[in-house]
Every structure is written in C-alpha cells, then in structure tokens.
Design a protein around this motif. Structure first.
Motif, PDB file in Angstrom:
ATOM      1  N   VAL A 315       0.832  -1.319  -0.139  1.00 47.38           N
ATOM      2  CA  VAL A 315       0.053   0.192   0.205  1.00 47.38           C
ATOM      3  C   VAL A 315       0.954   1.427   0.253  1.00 47.38           C
ATOM      4  CG1 VAL A 315      -1.971  -1.060   1.117  1.00 47.38           C
ATOM      5  CG2 VAL A 315      -0.251   0.091   2.495  1.00 47.38           C
ATOM      6  N   SER A 316       0.128   2.292  -0.494  1.00 50.94           N
ATOM      7  CA  SER A 316       1.014   3.437  -0.570  1.00 50.94           C
ATOM      8  C   SER A 316       0.272   4.786   0.445  1.00 50.94           C
ATOM      9  CB  SER A 316       0.935   4.356  -1.789  1.00 50.94           C
ATOM     10  OG  SER A 316       1.755   3.586  -2.916  1.00 50.94           O
ATOM     11  N   ILE A 317       0.981   5.244   1.317  1.00 49.00           N
ATOM     12  CA  ILE A 317       0.340   5.971   2.319  1.00 49.00           C
ATOM     13  C   ILE A 317       0.804   7.475   2.106  1.00 49.00           C
ATOM     14  CG2 ILE A 317       0.116   6.377   4.853  1.00 49.00           C
ATOM     15  CD1 ILE A 317       0.681   3.296   5.281  1.00 49.00           C
ATOM     16  N   GLY A 318      -0.225   8.348   2.118  1.00 42.59           N
ATOM     17  CA  GLY A 318      -0.026   9.880   2.332  1.00 42.59           C
ATOM     18  C   GLY A 318      -0.661  10.160   3.577  1.00 42.59           C
ATOM     19  N   LEU A 319       0.396  11.009   4.682  1.00 41.52           N
ATOM     20  CA  LEU A 319       0.101  11.404   6.079  1.00 41.52           C
ATOM     21  C   LEU A 319       0.158  12.863   6.136  1.00 41.52           C
ATOM     22  CD1 LEU A 319      -0.405  10.375   8.802  1.00 41.52           C
ATOM     23  CD2 LEU A 319       2.080  10.086   8.976  1.00 41.52           C
ATOM     24  N   ALA A 320      -0.609  13.292   6.719  1.00 41.03           N
ATOM     25  CA  ALA A 320      -0.866  14.826   7.048  1.00 41.03           C
ATOM     26  C   ALA A 320      -1.295  15.281   8.372  1.00 41.03           C
ATOM     27  CB  ALA A 320      -1.644  15.393   5.828  1.00 41.03           C
ATOM     28  N   LYS A 321      -0.641  16.042   8.913  1.00 40.89           N
ATOM     29  CA  LYS A 321      -0.897  16.583  10.327  1.00 40.89           C
ATOM     30  C   LYS A 321      -2.149  17.641  10.230  1.00 40.89           C
ATOM     31  CE  LYS A 321       0.988  18.717  14.529  1.00 40.89           C
ATOM     32  NZ  LYS A 321       2.247  19.081  15.345  1.00 40.89           N
ATOM     33  N   ILE A 322      -3.000  17.647  10.915  1.00 41.43           N
ATOM     34  CA  ILE A 322      -4.091  18.597  10.901  1.00 41.43           C
ATOM     35  C   ILE A 322      -3.594  20.005  11.760  1.00 41.43           C
ATOM     36  CG2 ILE A 322      -6.396  19.322  11.782  1.00 41.43           C
ATOM     37  CD1 ILE A 322      -7.065  16.077  11.506  1.00 41.43           C
ATOM     38  N   GLN A 337      -2.804  14.553  -1.601  1.00 40.74           N
ATOM     39  CA  GLN A 337      -1.692  14.828  -2.391  1.00 40.74           C
ATOM     40  C   GLN A 337      -0.572  14.089  -2.174  1.00 40.74           C
ATOM     41  OE1 GLN A 337      -1.768  19.034  -1.606  1.00 40.74           O
ATOM     42  NE2 GLN A 337      -3.020  19.483  -2.988  1.00 40.74           N
ATOM     43  N   ASN A 338      -0.372  13.777  -0.779  1.00 40.55           N
ATOM     44  CA  ASN A 338       0.935  13.021  -0.151  1.00 40.55           C
ATOM     45  C   ASN A 338       0.945  11.296  -1.108  1.00 40.55           C
ATOM     46  OD1 ASN A 338       1.816  15.159   0.931  1.00 40.55           O
ATOM     47  ND2 ASN A 338       1.155  14.517   2.902  1.00 40.55           N
ATOM     48  N   LEU A 339      -0.576  10.883  -0.804  1.00 45.21           N
ATOM     49  CA  LEU A 339      -0.451   9.847  -1.414  1.00 45.21           C
ATOM     50  C   LEU A 339      -0.265   9.675  -2.931  1.00 45.21           C
ATOM     51  CD1 LEU A 339      -1.783   6.805  -1.254  1.00 45.21           C
ATOM     52  CD2 LEU A 339      -4.070   7.788  -1.696  1.00 45.21           C
ATOM     53  N   TYR A 340      -0.695  10.658  -3.464  1.00 46.45           N
ATOM     54  CA  TYR A 340      -0.451  10.924  -5.050  1.00 46.45           C
ATOM     55  C   TYR A 340       1.021  10.760  -5.565  1.00 46.45           C
ATOM     56  CZ  TYR A 340      -0.215  12.404 -10.020  1.00 46.45           C
ATOM     57  OH  TYR A 340      -0.167  12.552 -11.191  1.00 46.45           O
ATOM     58  N   GLU A 341       1.679  11.641  -4.416  1.00 49.82           N
ATOM     59  CA  GLU A 341       3.461  11.755  -4.617  1.00 49.82           C
ATOM     60  C   GLU A 341       3.931  10.102  -4.268  1.00 49.82           C
ATOM     61  OE1 GLU A 341       7.086  14.133  -2.448  1.00 49.82           O
ATOM     62  OE2 GLU A 341       5.023  14.614  -2.161  1.00 49.82           O
ATOM     63  N   ALA A 342       3.350   9.757  -3.325  1.00 50.89           N
ATOM     64  CA  ALA A 342       3.862   8.177  -2.975  1.00 50.89           C
ATOM     65  C   ALA A 342       3.799   7.377  -3.960  1.00 50.89           C
ATOM     66  CB  ALA A 342       3.134   7.545  -1.629  1.00 50.89           C
ATOM     67  N   LEU A 350       5.640   5.771   2.053  1.00 51.70           N
ATOM     68  CA  LEU A 350       4.780   6.620   2.989  1.00 51.70           C
ATOM     69  C   LEU A 350       5.419   8.044   2.854  1.00 51.70           C
ATOM     70  CD1 LEU A 350       3.356   7.082   5.500  1.00 51.70           C
ATOM     71  CD2 LEU A 350       5.167   6.527   7.099  1.00 51.70           C
ATOM     72  N   ILE A 351       4.661   8.994   2.576  1.00 49.09           N
ATOM     73  CA  ILE A 351       5.104  10.206   2.477  1.00 49.09           C
ATOM     74  C   ILE A 351       4.253  11.111   3.413  1.00 49.09           C
ATOM     75  CG2 ILE A 351       4.979  12.408   0.653  1.00 49.09           C
ATOM     76  CD1 ILE A 351       6.908  10.022  -0.241  1.00 49.09           C
ATOM     77  N   VAL A 352       5.178  12.057   4.216  1.00 46.87           N
ATOM     78  CA  VAL A 352       4.524  12.716   5.437  1.00 46.87           C
ATOM     79  C   VAL A 352       4.968  14.290   5.053  1.00 46.87           C
ATOM     80  CG1 VAL A 352       4.775  12.848   7.678  1.00 46.87           C
ATOM     81  CG2 VAL A 352       5.257  10.521   6.655  1.00 46.87           C
ATOM     82  N   VAL A 353       3.699  14.721   5.634  1.00 46.44           N
ATOM     83  CA  VAL A 353       3.962  16.373   5.666  1.00 46.44           C
ATOM     84  C   VAL A 353       3.228  16.766   7.399  1.00 46.44           C
ATOM     85  CG1 VAL A 353       3.141  18.626   4.919  1.00 46.44           C
ATOM     86  CG2 VAL A 353       3.625  17.166   3.572  1.00 46.44           C
ATOM     87  N   CYS A 354       4.090  17.111   8.311  1.00 48.87           N
ATOM     88  CA  CYS A 354       3.958  17.454   9.351  1.00 48.87           C
ATOM     89  C   CYS A 354       4.055  18.908   9.710  1.00 48.87           C
ATOM     90  CB  CYS A 354       4.617  16.648  10.540  1.00 48.87           C
ATOM     91  SG  CYS A 354       4.589  14.619  10.072  1.00 48.87           S
TER      92      CYS A 354
END
Length: 354
Positions: A315-322, A337-342, A350-354
């Motif tokens: 699986v591909s995962i896009g993770l973002a902090k609220i 968007q992070n999922l699309y980048e992954a 796993l692409i993360v933006v925190c």
C-alpha cells in the motif's frame, strides 16, 4: 382475588415498560447510573408486590416470583444477587409468620435455580425450557405450603391450578415481551450499523468517519493526523484475478486496519481501494512509527484469494498533520496529495507532511 391478580400483573407490566424506556436510552446513561437504576426499578417492583397480596381464603400469595425469574434469566448475576439481597432484607423487616421459609423458598432458591440454569446454558434458551424452569421454580416456592402450613396438602391442591396459571402465564408473556424488545433493539442496531458502516469491509463509511473525527480534533492536547491509504496496482489485480478476489483483498486489508483501531485511531473505507485513517498522538514520530508498522504488516502478509493461491499486497500512504484552525477537508486534501506523490515515487511508500 381476580382484582388482586390483575393488580400484580399491572405492577409487573408497568415495571417492564419502565425497563424498556430505560434500556432504549441506555447509550445516554453512564453505566454505573444505569446499573443503579435497574437495581432500584426491579427492587421497587418486587417490594410493591409484597403489599398487593392475592387473598385465597385464609391464604395469601403474590407474583414476586415472575420479576425475580425474569431478572435471573435476562440480567447479569451481579444485579440479580444485589436485588435479591435487597428484597429479601425488606421482606424480613416486614415480618410475619414463617418469614424465613417464605424468603428462602419463595425468593432465594427459585432465583438461584434460574440463575444457575442461565449461567450453565450461557444464555441459550427456548420457550419449552422456560416453561419447565418456571414450573420448577414455582414448585420450589410453594414447597413451604405443603411442609409448614396446617392442611398444607389440601391447600396446595386447592391453589394448584390458579397459582400455576398466575405464575407461569405472566412469565411466558413477560418472556415474549422481552424477546420482542430485544429483537427490535437488535434490528435497530443493525440499521444503525448499516447507516454508518461500509457494507463490504464493515469499516466506518466516509460520512460517519468525518462526523467522528471533527469532534475528536477539537481536543487541543493531542496532535491529530489524517492518512490516506491506497492499495498498489489494485486495478491490475482485479483484471487478473477478478472482482471477487479484489473484494476479498479489501476485506483482508480492513481486518488488519481493525487490529489497530482504538480511541486514538479510527479507520474508514474512503472509496474504491482507498482507506482513510485518523490518528491522534503526542508527537509526529509516534504517528510515523504507527503507519510504518501498519505498512510493514500489510507488506509481509500473504493474502489468500483461493485455496491454493496466496498473493502479496503493498500500500501507498499519504500522511498529513491537522494544523490548528485548519478545516478537516483541507488536511484530507493534503494527505491525498501526499498519497499521489507516494504513488508517483514508485508506490509502497509513506510520504509525510507534518
């Protein structure tokens, strides 16, 4: 005598109605308060029956056995024993001739017999077992008449039919009413579940997920995260193995997500082969570690789609902090968007933006 019997039945039915109202609102009542209310309600009904005796010549009786029997059958043993203790003490305080034997045989022993039966059978029962059991309990309750009352056998023979009908018939009616209420409640719960869950994976549906998360993110003490998860190459998988196999994969992935669910993590099917997860933690490292662990578990799991065929899935995962003040849908958009980048970077990322 008939009026007294109907008075007893009226009290029992009123108690059942009050119990139904209480149980219909139990989700809004704290468990300890609900427990207390049930104890007070059943105790009040049984005690009230003490003061509504049915007169038959020089002999009196009441229908206290009916609510005690149903209490033992349908309520937990803790409530049953507490209520039994309360009403037994009350009856002792009322006094009277042969009060000890009346309490022992008229309440304690029949209730314990019904309680033991229900525990042994683990709540499984049918109407024939109920009739036999209430008959046994009634015979136990009437045993003191034969043993301790002068001319007890003659009195028992005179009372036999009317007492048996007075106890067994209301018990059967009460039992049927409780079963009807439970079936109705079960149907209501099923409808609520269908309205809030995805029918295939049994995870929350998107709308209900959004409603729950919007409440949770109001807590400022935690860091809140949204993850979008997509099964890699799912379309190719469907084309190769068929949609039934694809559905099985979705169900299997959902079962893995459910293992991680808690008050801090909520999973939902977003649509198609996409899932969305809410997570609250004290810091970003905990969030990243959680989703890396989840991704590794899926990566290392062999998914059986046929009796002799296992496949691997990633699986591909896009993770973002609220962020504070950010609308939930904006965070979902960032996670997407992070999922699309992954996926653009080769998937199984796993692409993360925190």
């Amino acid at each position: 005598m008939g009026q007294s019997i109907f008075s007893n039945l009226g009290v029992i039915l009123l108690g059942h109605f009050a119990m139904s109202v209480l149980m219909n609102h139990r989700e809004k009542i704290p468990k300890n308060i609900l427990f207390f209310c049930i104890v007070v309600l059943f105790s009040s009904v049984i005690i009230l029956l003490f003061y509504l005796p049915v007169q038959f010549g020089e002999f009196t009786f009441d229908l206290r056995l009916v609510p005690l029997f149903m209490l033992a059958i349908f309520q937990c043993w803790e409530k049953t024993l507490i209520i039994l203790l309360i009403v037994s003490v009350w009856r002792f305080l009322m006094g009277g001739e042969n009060v000890f034997f009346g309490v022992l045989f008229g309440m304690v022993l029949p209730t314990l017999v019904a309680l033991v039966f229900d525990i042994i059978n683990k709540g499984k029962r049918n109407i024939y077992q109920i009739i036999i059991l209430i008959t046994i309990c009634w015979m136990i309750s009437d045993f003191p008449i034969v043993l301790f009352v002068p001319n007890g056998k003659e009195i028992f023979q005179q009372l036999f039919l009317i007492k048996y009908i007075s106890v067994v018939l209301p018990s059967i009616i009460y039992y049927a009413l409780v079963l009807h209420e439970r079936k109705r409640e079960s149907l209501r719960q099923q409808l609520l579940f269908l309205a809030s869950h995805d029918p295939l994976t049994k995870l929350l549906n998107k709308n209900h997920f959004i409603d729950i998360v919007e409440e949770k993110i109001k807590n400022p003490y935690y860091n809140h995260f949204i993850a979008m998860i997509d099964i890699d190459y799912f379309k190719k998988f469907n084309d190769k193995y068929g949609h039934l196999a694809g559905d099985q994969i979705l169900i299997s992935i959902a079962s893995i997500l459910k293992k991680y669910e808690s008050d801090d993590l909520i999973a939902s099917r977003y649509g198609g082969e996409e899932f969305i997860i809410y997570l609250r933690t004290l810091n970003s490292d905990q969030a990243i570690d959680t989703f890396q662990k989840l991704q590794n578990e899926i990566r290392n799991t062999s998914f059986q789609i046929e009796s002799n065929l296992d496949v691997s899935i990633t699986v591909s995962i896009g993770l973002a902090k609220i962020k504070k003040g950010e609308i939930l849908h904006e965070t979902i958009k960032v996670a997407d968007q992070n999922l699309y980048e992954a996926k653009e970077k080769g998937r199984d990322q796993l692409i993360v933006v925190c």
